[in-house]
Write an enzyme that holds these catalytic residues in place. Structure first.
Site, PDB file in Angstrom:
ATOM      1  N   THR A 258       0.666  -1.482   0.004  1.00 46.65           N
ATOM      2  CA  THR A 258       0.005   0.104  -0.198  1.00 46.65           C
ATOM      3  C   THR A 258       0.855   1.377   0.127  1.00 46.65           C
ATOM      4  O   THR A 258       1.765   1.261   0.687  1.00 46.65           O
ATOM      5  CB  THR A 258      -1.241  -0.268   1.172  1.00 46.65           C
ATOM      6  OG1 THR A 258      -1.978  -1.325   1.371  1.00 46.65           O
ATOM      7  CG2 THR A 258      -1.785   1.014   0.917  1.00 46.65           C
TER       8      THR A 258
ATOM      9  N   ASP B 117      -3.416   3.333  -3.989  1.00 49.12           N
ATOM     10  CA  ASP B 117      -2.858   2.109  -4.751  1.00 49.12           C
ATOM     11  C   ASP B 117      -4.112   1.094  -4.897  1.00 49.12           C
ATOM     12  O   ASP B 117      -4.583   0.633  -4.497  1.00 49.12           O
ATOM     13  CB  ASP B 117      -1.704   1.989  -5.225  1.00 49.12           C
ATOM     14  CG  ASP B 117      -1.165   0.506  -4.193  1.00 49.12           C
ATOM     15  OD1 ASP B 117      -0.654  -0.230  -4.140  1.00 49.12           O
ATOM     16  OD2 ASP B 117      -1.452   1.099  -2.586  1.00 49.12           O
TER      17      ASP B 117
ATOM     18  N   ARG C 111      -2.853  -2.560  -5.082  1.00 50.02           N
ATOM     19  CA  ARG C 111      -2.437  -3.808  -5.185  1.00 50.02           C
ATOM     20  C   ARG C 111      -2.871  -4.356  -3.383  1.00 50.02           C
ATOM     21  O   ARG C 111      -2.094  -4.216  -2.964  1.00 50.02           O
ATOM     22  CB  ARG C 111      -1.194  -3.723  -5.239  1.00 50.02           C
ATOM     23  CG  ARG C 111      -0.039  -4.781  -5.529  1.00 50.02           C
ATOM     24  CD  ARG C 111       1.602  -4.775  -5.356  1.00 50.02           C
ATOM     25  NE  ARG C 111       2.317  -5.156  -7.371  1.00 50.02           N
ATOM     26  CZ  ARG C 111       3.191  -4.904  -7.456  1.00 50.02           C
ATOM     27  NH1 ARG C 111       4.011  -4.738  -7.177  1.00 50.02           N
ATOM     28  NH2 ARG C 111       3.318  -4.870  -8.778  1.00 50.02           N
TER      29      ARG C 111
ATOM     30  N   LYS D 243      -8.920  -0.244  -2.173  1.00 47.22           N
ATOM     31  CA  LYS D 243      -8.557   0.386  -0.746  1.00 47.22           C
ATOM     32  C   LYS D 243      -9.642   1.811  -0.441  1.00 47.22           C
ATOM     33  O   LYS D 243      -9.269   1.911   0.955  1.00 47.22           O
ATOM     34  CB  LYS D 243      -7.251   0.207  -0.844  1.00 47.22           C
ATOM     35  CG  LYS D 243      -6.324  -0.654  -1.214  1.00 47.22           C
ATOM     36  CD  LYS D 243      -5.207  -0.463  -1.054  1.00 47.22           C
ATOM     37  CE  LYS D 243      -4.477  -1.516  -1.886  1.00 47.22           C
ATOM     38  NZ  LYS D 243      -2.557  -1.399  -1.833  1.00 47.22           N
TER      39      LYS D 243
ATOM     40  N   GLY E   5      -2.578  -2.098   5.925  1.00 45.89           N
ATOM     41  CA  GLY E   5      -2.040  -2.935   6.508  1.00 45.89           C
ATOM     42  C   GLY E   5      -2.966  -4.354   6.707  1.00 45.89           C
ATOM     43  O   GLY E   5      -2.368  -4.841   5.241  1.00 45.89           O
TER      44      GLY E   5
ATOM     45  N   SER F 243       2.748   0.817   3.200  1.00 42.03           N
ATOM     46  CA  SER F 243       4.728   0.806   2.950  1.00 42.03           C
ATOM     47  C   SER F 243       5.110   2.118   1.895  1.00 42.03           C
ATOM     48  O   SER F 243       6.232   2.013   2.405  1.00 42.03           O
ATOM     49  CB  SER F 243       4.914  -0.672   2.799  1.00 42.03           C
ATOM     50  OG  SER F 243       4.292  -0.700   1.396  1.00 42.03           O
TER      51      SER F 243
ATOM     52  N   ASP G 176       7.955   1.032  -4.729  1.00 41.54           N
ATOM     53  CA  ASP G 176       8.078   0.448  -3.305  1.00 41.54           C
ATOM     54  C   ASP G 176       7.204  -0.222  -4.236  1.00 41.54           C
ATOM     55  O   ASP G 176       6.477  -0.563  -4.847  1.00 41.54           O
ATOM     56  CB  ASP G 176       6.248   1.522  -2.077  1.00 41.54           C
ATOM     57  CG  ASP G 176       6.265   0.349  -1.639  1.00 41.54           C
ATOM     58  OD1 ASP G 176       4.831   0.166  -1.332  1.00 41.54           O
ATOM     59  OD2 ASP G 176       6.987  -0.416  -0.914  1.00 41.54           O
TER      60      ASP G 176
ATOM     61  N   SER H  77       3.109  -1.808  -3.271  1.00 42.91           N
ATOM     62  CA  SER H  77       2.421  -1.223  -4.051  1.00 42.91           C
ATOM     63  C   SER H  77       1.858  -1.164  -5.408  1.00 42.91           C
ATOM     64  O   SER H  77       3.221  -1.241  -6.127  1.00 42.91           O
ATOM     65  CB  SER H  77       2.295   0.106  -3.437  1.00 42.91           C
ATOM     66  OG  SER H  77       2.188   0.811  -2.673  1.00 42.91           O
TER      67      SER H  77
END
Lengths: 204, 269
Positions: free
Chosen positions: B32, B48, B50, B64, B78, B160, B197, B200
């Site tokens: 995330t 995002d 994923r 999300k 999380g 993240s 990242d 994500s």
């Protein structure tokens, strides 16, 4: 087409969470073509600094108008770091090696494990998480940016890092390498704005 | 009386099993990048898409940005189960409150309900949320942490990819931006997370909330469209010549029945 490198390093030497030394330089001018920056253990950097300075001296004594190119310095550093890693006694640093040789610019990173790579943009520590996305995006949009544009970009990255890295200080040096040589600017600070404080009241 | 909260009775047995070599099931986490900011007319939330199971992408295009109320949305980072269920639970509580009072829900209420719930579970419910909405008192933006603390700020990021997204916000945020500029800034922040990242990826979803409207833009930007396949293995009709056609379907008449359809008019000849 002349190429150049531009990059910056903070001036703090920390002892855990104590900002013990607030005016030490983490840049090393190797010769007119190459500059090295270090992060990690400062003592190990001082050791490597002395090794390199001696090597450069010995090379100059030959008076053959040949000096170490940035990629040679990078190669040597990689070998030394990897060797120390294999002996389970690493030099606990991450180095950035940059320079311009015969019109071609070079930028590489080596770390304590001997992991080495080159890239148009590089950042160590928290910079890898915060500055690298900004650098990559700017480089993608404008691969042929000028020295001033690069400096402005680096300053904005440093500002972000000063805002968000709790172990940083607002004091840094920028080194620029062009076909004309190396310039390391005077230590500077970035302007910061803490205005959002006025917009915050309480926590819920 | 029903015991509330988590029961830790099986923890001893689980620890023993893990010692013996049993691997616990992997949780689906939303690696995330989520972000939100306050602009001139309200709030823009971004995320995002994923969802990861350790190093595997479990869902390439999950949602999300969760609904709490028509004027309040919440991005979650999380453990996916935790964010999904916490937001659904609080959304249901808010709906009941709305029906009871006949008033529009307030963002501060959602914040209190979330933080009081998460604090009770001492961080074991791994939900890090970006809560935003516009109510009668104006726009509000909060970040809610798994242990139950909250922050109220003009711009927040979680997950993240939050460092990458925050770098973009810190470089470009200004108070009182116009809507298009605010949307692009959030899009850029999420994109920084998506491309830098590993937790994500895929698309950017946005949610724009103002006093008058809520735009749920999913996807806002398809930044990772799969390449279109150039080759085609399908054989066209006519590739194989048909020499003879012989259709023979064996059937057996078991029963004949005539039924008059009720209300049908007789056919006119």
């Amino acid at each position: 087409m002349s190429m150049s490198q531009c990059w910056c390093v903070g001036l703090v030497g920390s002892y855990g969470s104590l900002a013990r030394f607030r005016s030490i330089s983490r840049l090393l001018r190797v010769n007119d073509e190459t500059v090295i920056a270090a992060s990690g253990d400062y003592a190990d950097f001082q050791f490597v600094k002395e090794l390199i300075e001696q090597k450069v001296l010995d090379d100059e004594l030959l008076v053959d108008s040949h000096s170490y190119s940035p990629s040679s310095v990078f190669s040597w550093l990689t070998r030394v770091l990897y060797y120390r890693r294999t002996r389970m006694n690493p030099l606990w640093n991450t180095y950035l090696v940059a320079g311009v040789h015969e019109g071609e610019s070079f930028l590489g990173q080596v770390d304590l494990l001997g992991v080495a790579y080159e890239s148009p943009t590089l950042a160590t520590g928290y910079g890898a998480y915060m500055a690298q996305p900004l650098l990559r995006d700017a480089y993608e949009k404008n691969p042929a940016m000028s020295g001033d544009e690069a400096k402005t970009l680096l300053e904005s990255c440093l500002r972000v890092l000063f805002y968000r890295d709790a172990r940083s200080l607002n004091k840094f040096e920028i080194a620029t390498v062009t076909p004309d040589g190396v310039t390391i600017d005077q230590p500077r600070a970035v302007e910061t704005s803490w205005d959002i404080g006025k917009m915050v009241k309480g926590y819920d | 009386m029903m015991q509330r909260g988590f029961s830790f009775d099986l923890c001893g047995r689980n620890a023993l099993l893990e010692e013996k070599g049993m691997k616990p099931p992997k949780t689906v986490k939303t690696g995330t990048t989520i972000a939100g900011l306050v602009y001139k007319d309200g709030i823009v939330l971004g995320a995002d898409t994923r969802a990861t199971e350790d190093t595997i992408v479990a869902d390439k295009n999950c949602s999300k940005i969760h609904y709490l109320a028509p004027n309040i949305y919440c991005c979650g980072a999380g453990t996916a189960a935790d964010t999904e269920n916490v937001t659904m639970m609080i959304s249901s509580q808010i709906e009941l409150h709305r029906l009871n009072t006949g008033r529009k829900a307030r963002v501060g209420m959602a914040c209190r309900l979330l933080k009081q719930f998460l604090f009770r579970y001492q961080g074991y419910i791994s939900a890090a949320l970006v809560l935003g909405g516009v109510d009668i008192t104006g726009p509000h933006l909060y970040s809610v942490y798994p242990h139950g603390s909250t922050d109220t700020l003009p711009y927040v990021t979680m997950g993240s990819g939050s460092l990458a997204a925050m770098a973009v916000f810190e470089s470009n945020y200004r108070p009182d931006m116009e809507e298009e500029e605010a949307k692009m800034l959030v899009r850029n922040a999420i994109a920084a997370g998506i491309f830098n990242d590993l937790g994500s990826g895929t698309n950017v979803d946005l949610c724009v909330i103002t006093a008058d409207k809520t735009d749920y833009l999913r996807p806002f930007d398809e930044a990772n469209v799969k390449g279109e396949r150039q080759g085609d293995y399908k054989y066209r009709r006519g590739t194989t010549a048909v020499l003879r056609e012989d259709v023979r379907i064996p059937y057996e008449v078991t029963e004949e029945r005539v039924r008059e359809v009720a209300g049908a008019e007789s056919m006119e000849t």
